[in-house]
Scaffold this motif. Sequence first.
Motif, PDB file in Angstrom:
ATOM      1  N   GLN A   1       7.234   5.915  -7.034  1.00  0.00           N
ATOM      2  CA  GLN A   1       6.900   5.393  -8.367  1.00  0.00           C
ATOM      3  C   GLN A   1       7.398   3.956  -8.547  1.00  0.00           C
ATOM      4  O   GLN A   1       7.009   3.270  -9.488  1.00  0.00           O
ATOM      5  N   ASN A   2       8.273   3.515  -7.648  1.00  0.00           N
ATOM      6  CA  ASN A   2       8.815   2.160  -7.738  1.00  0.00           C
ATOM      7  C   ASN A   2       7.861   1.128  -7.139  1.00  0.00           C
ATOM      8  O   ASN A   2       6.948   1.458  -6.382  1.00  0.00           O
ATOM      9  N   ASN A   3       8.130  -0.130  -7.459  1.00  0.00           N
ATOM     10  CA  ASN A   3       7.364  -1.257  -6.927  1.00  0.00           C
ATOM     11  C   ASN A   3       8.141  -1.847  -5.745  1.00  0.00           C
ATOM     12  O   ASN A   3       9.242  -2.360  -5.925  1.00  0.00           O
ATOM     13  N   PRO A   4       7.586  -1.789  -4.512  1.00  0.00           N
ATOM     14  CA  PRO A   4       8.329  -2.251  -3.335  1.00  0.00           C
ATOM     15  C   PRO A   4       8.794  -3.707  -3.427  1.00  0.00           C
ATOM     16  O   PRO A   4       9.883  -4.043  -2.941  1.00  0.00           O
TER      17      PRO A   4
ATOM     18  N   GLN B   1       9.806  15.897  -3.050  1.00  0.00           N
ATOM     19  CA  GLN B   1       9.834  15.515  -4.462  1.00  0.00           C
ATOM     20  C   GLN B   1      10.616  14.224  -4.652  1.00  0.00           C
ATOM     21  O   GLN B   1      10.237  13.354  -5.448  1.00  0.00           O
ATOM     22  N   MET B   2      11.714  14.075  -3.910  1.00  0.00           N
ATOM     23  CA  MET B   2      12.491  12.847  -3.977  1.00  0.00           C
ATOM     24  C   MET B   2      11.651  11.651  -3.531  1.00  0.00           C
ATOM     25  O   MET B   2      11.669  10.585  -4.152  1.00  0.00           O
ATOM     26  N   ILE B   3      10.877  11.846  -2.458  1.00  0.00           N
ATOM     27  CA  ILE B   3      10.002  10.774  -1.965  1.00  0.00           C
ATOM     28  C   ILE B   3       8.964  10.398  -3.021  1.00  0.00           C
ATOM     29  O   ILE B   3       8.693   9.212  -3.259  1.00  0.00           O
ATOM     30  N   GLU B   4       8.389  11.402  -3.674  1.00  0.00           N
ATOM     31  CA  GLU B   4       7.408  11.127  -4.734  1.00  0.00           C
ATOM     32  C   GLU B   4       8.032  10.294  -5.853  1.00  0.00           C
ATOM     33  O   GLU B   4       7.392   9.384  -6.400  1.00  0.00           O
ATOM     34  N   ASN B   5       9.278  10.588  -6.203  1.00  0.00           N
ATOM     35  CA  ASN B   5       9.971   9.785  -7.217  1.00  0.00           C
ATOM     36  C   ASN B   5      10.175   8.357  -6.737  1.00  0.00           C
ATOM     37  O   ASN B   5      10.004   7.397  -7.503  1.00  0.00           O
ATOM     38  N   ARG B   6      10.552   8.206  -5.465  1.00  0.00           N
ATOM     39  CA  ARG B   6      10.750   6.862  -4.897  1.00  0.00           C
ATOM     40  C   ARG B   6       9.444   6.057  -4.917  1.00  0.00           C
ATOM     41  O   ARG B   6       9.447   4.847  -5.149  1.00  0.00           O
TER      42      ARG B   6
ATOM     43  N   GLU C   1       0.848  -1.190   0.000  1.00  0.00           N
ATOM     44  CA  GLU C   1       0.000   0.000   0.000  1.00  0.00           C
ATOM     45  C   GLU C   1       0.882   1.239   0.000  1.00  0.00           C
ATOM     46  O   GLU C   1       1.933   1.267   0.633  1.00  0.00           O
ATOM     47  N   LYS C   2       0.429   2.282  -0.699  1.00  0.00           N
ATOM     48  CA  LYS C   2       1.247   3.483  -0.838  1.00  0.00           C
ATOM     49  C   LYS C   2       1.598   4.100   0.512  1.00  0.00           C
ATOM     50  O   LYS C   2       2.728   4.552   0.737  1.00  0.00           O
ATOM     51  N   ASP C   3       0.625   4.116   1.441  1.00  0.00           N
ATOM     52  CA  ASP C   3       0.895   4.685   2.763  1.00  0.00           C
ATOM     53  C   ASP C   3       1.965   3.883   3.508  1.00  0.00           C
ATOM     54  O   ASP C   3       2.806   4.460   4.200  1.00  0.00           O
ATOM     55  N   ASP C   4       1.932   2.562   3.360  1.00  0.00           N
ATOM     56  CA  ASP C   4       2.937   1.715   4.004  1.00  0.00           C
ATOM     57  C   ASP C   4       4.316   1.961   3.406  1.00  0.00           C
ATOM     58  O   ASP C   4       5.320   2.012   4.124  1.00  0.00           O
ATOM     59  N   PHE C   5       4.368   2.104   2.092  1.00  0.00           N
ATOM     60  CA  PHE C   5       5.638   2.366   1.410  1.00  0.00           C
ATOM     61  C   PHE C   5       6.187   3.724   1.836  1.00  0.00           C
ATOM     62  O   PHE C   5       7.380   3.891   2.080  1.00  0.00           O
ATOM     63  N   ARG C   6       5.301   4.704   1.955  1.00  0.00           N
ATOM     64  CA  ARG C   6       5.734   6.038   2.390  1.00  0.00           C
ATOM     65  C   ARG C   6       6.312   5.983   3.806  1.00  0.00           C
ATOM     66  O   ARG C   6       7.328   6.629   4.095  1.00  0.00           O
TER      67      ARG C   6
ATOM     68  N   PHE D   1       7.732   3.393   5.157  1.00  0.00           N
ATOM     69  CA  PHE D   1       9.025   2.729   5.029  1.00  0.00           C
ATOM     70  C   PHE D   1      10.094   3.743   4.616  1.00  0.00           C
ATOM     71  O   PHE D   1      11.189   3.789   5.192  1.00  0.00           O
ATOM     72  N   LEU D   2       9.773   4.570   3.621  1.00  0.00           N
ATOM     73  CA  LEU D   2      10.727   5.561   3.132  1.00  0.00           C
ATOM     74  C   LEU D   2      11.056   6.593   4.207  1.00  0.00           C
ATOM     75  O   LEU D   2      12.220   6.989   4.378  1.00  0.00           O
ATOM     76  N   ASP D   3      10.041   7.008   4.946  1.00  0.00           N
ATOM     77  CA  ASP D   3      10.248   7.977   6.016  1.00  0.00           C
ATOM     78  C   ASP D   3      11.229   7.420   7.051  1.00  0.00           C
ATOM     79  O   ASP D   3      12.115   8.123   7.538  1.00  0.00           O
ATOM     80  N   ASN D   4      11.066   6.150   7.352  1.00  0.00           N
ATOM     81  CA  ASN D   4      11.956   5.477   8.297  1.00  0.00           C
ATOM     82  C   ASN D   4      13.364   5.312   7.717  1.00  0.00           C
ATOM     83  O   ASN D   4      14.369   5.484   8.411  1.00  0.00           O
TER      84      ASN D   4
END
Length: 267
Positions: free
Chosen positions: A182-185, A175-180, A147-152, A154-157
Amino acid sequence: MSFHKYIFHYRFSGKSDKPLILFLHGFMGNIHEFDEAISLLTDEFYCLNIDLPGHGKTKILDDDCYKMPKIADALINLLNELQIERCFLIGYSMGGRLALYLTLKFPQRFHKIILESASPGLITDRERLERVKRDEQIARKLARSVEKDDFRKFLDNWYNQQIFGNIKNHPHFEQMIENRLQNNPKKLAKSLQLMGTGVQPSLWDKLKENKKPILLLVGENDSKFVEINRKMFAVNQLCKLKIIKKAAHNIHLENTFIFIENIRNFF
């Protein structure tokens, strides 16, 4: 373009009559990794960005395609298909490890190389085993972040890690996070498992024999990689080392103008 099991997604920027730079992004990046830097370089250079396997829109057919030696061979074949005999090379973090592998295996294909926050891998079996175990745990968390929220989250961590310094305070961090995102976890997890630092070939011995000019860039606030790059500088006389002020692991984001200045001066 494809090489047996690879369908690479890539993009050129600038004018084709200028010297070519091949850019290799870091883990969880994509062809947008260096957008700001490239926008300042296109008057002087022709820039090629590629989504590495597991990232962006590049497609692969099986897990074997994530391994560094296979990716390196496929990238050389892509350069052949694009009729690029020689070029400059820049790699960041994971892309820097791959760039070093390419340099040492295919030195005739590159004029000069810039490695940003990169390493030659781990020296001992014990270090590699410990890193593989750690990366497996991270990969499992990534694979569950569908899920996008879960991926976000993860990235925040992920960007709380010490090597990234104060990157979260940077105005372009979102903006960097938004680019990240776009990937498939799940594909990122595969990349970490099969191309992570623990499983890649150690390049320390081969680095001693390097015959190409290499510029090592490392941020002053990334103490771990400052130490690694000082060791790299010490083992090969063709390596130059620059420690960049006001930056940690991601120099091209945190201090773009100094990053560009080093590219211009070295290339």
